[in-house]
Enzyme design. Structure first.
Site, PDB file in Angstrom:
ATOM      1  N   GLU A  15       0.846  -1.222  -0.089  1.00  0.00           N
ATOM      2  CA  GLU A  15      -0.055  -0.020  -0.123  1.00  0.00           C
ATOM      3  C   GLU A  15       0.831   1.277   0.033  1.00  0.00           C
ATOM      4  O   GLU A  15       0.608   2.260  -0.632  1.00  0.00           O
ATOM      5  CB  GLU A  15      -0.999   0.129   1.368  1.00  0.00           C
ATOM      6  CG  GLU A  15      -2.168  -0.903   1.057  1.00  0.00           C
ATOM      7  CD  GLU A  15      -3.164  -0.449   0.099  1.00  0.00           C
ATOM      8  OE1 GLU A  15      -3.125   0.487  -0.189  1.00  0.00           O
ATOM      9  OE2 GLU A  15      -3.763  -1.347  -0.400  1.00  0.00           O
ATOM     10  N   CYS A  24      -6.308   8.323  -5.653  1.00  0.00           N
ATOM     11  CA  CYS A  24      -5.827   7.232  -6.138  1.00  0.00           C
ATOM     12  C   CYS A  24      -6.389   6.866  -7.375  1.00  0.00           C
ATOM     13  O   CYS A  24      -7.105   7.868  -8.156  1.00  0.00           O
ATOM     14  CB  CYS A  24      -6.229   6.048  -5.342  1.00  0.00           C
ATOM     15  SG  CYS A  24      -8.070   5.611  -5.183  1.00  0.00           S
TER      16      CYS A  24
END
Length: 55
Positions: A15, A24
């Site tokens: 991550e 994102c």
């Protein structure tokens, strides 16, 4: 669900830790280790908060 310390380390490495909000690839504001709830542009968080959200 129980995750081993090695599993936690792998997830965190995948991550990545970002302490400033970013958009994102799904066009969602994200912070920490992939936290999205209530995140908006300009948000920041200390590392301890990122760990708490991850847990």
């Amino acid at each position: 669900m129980d995750i081993s310390p090695e599993g936690i380390a792998r997830i965190q490495a995948f991550e990545g830790l970002k302490l400033t909000a970013y958009q994102c690839s799904a066009d969602k504001w994200t912070i920490g280790y992939g936290h999205t709830a209530g995140v908006k542009a300009g948000d920041t968080m200390p590392p301890g908060q990122a760990e708490a959200f991850f847990a």
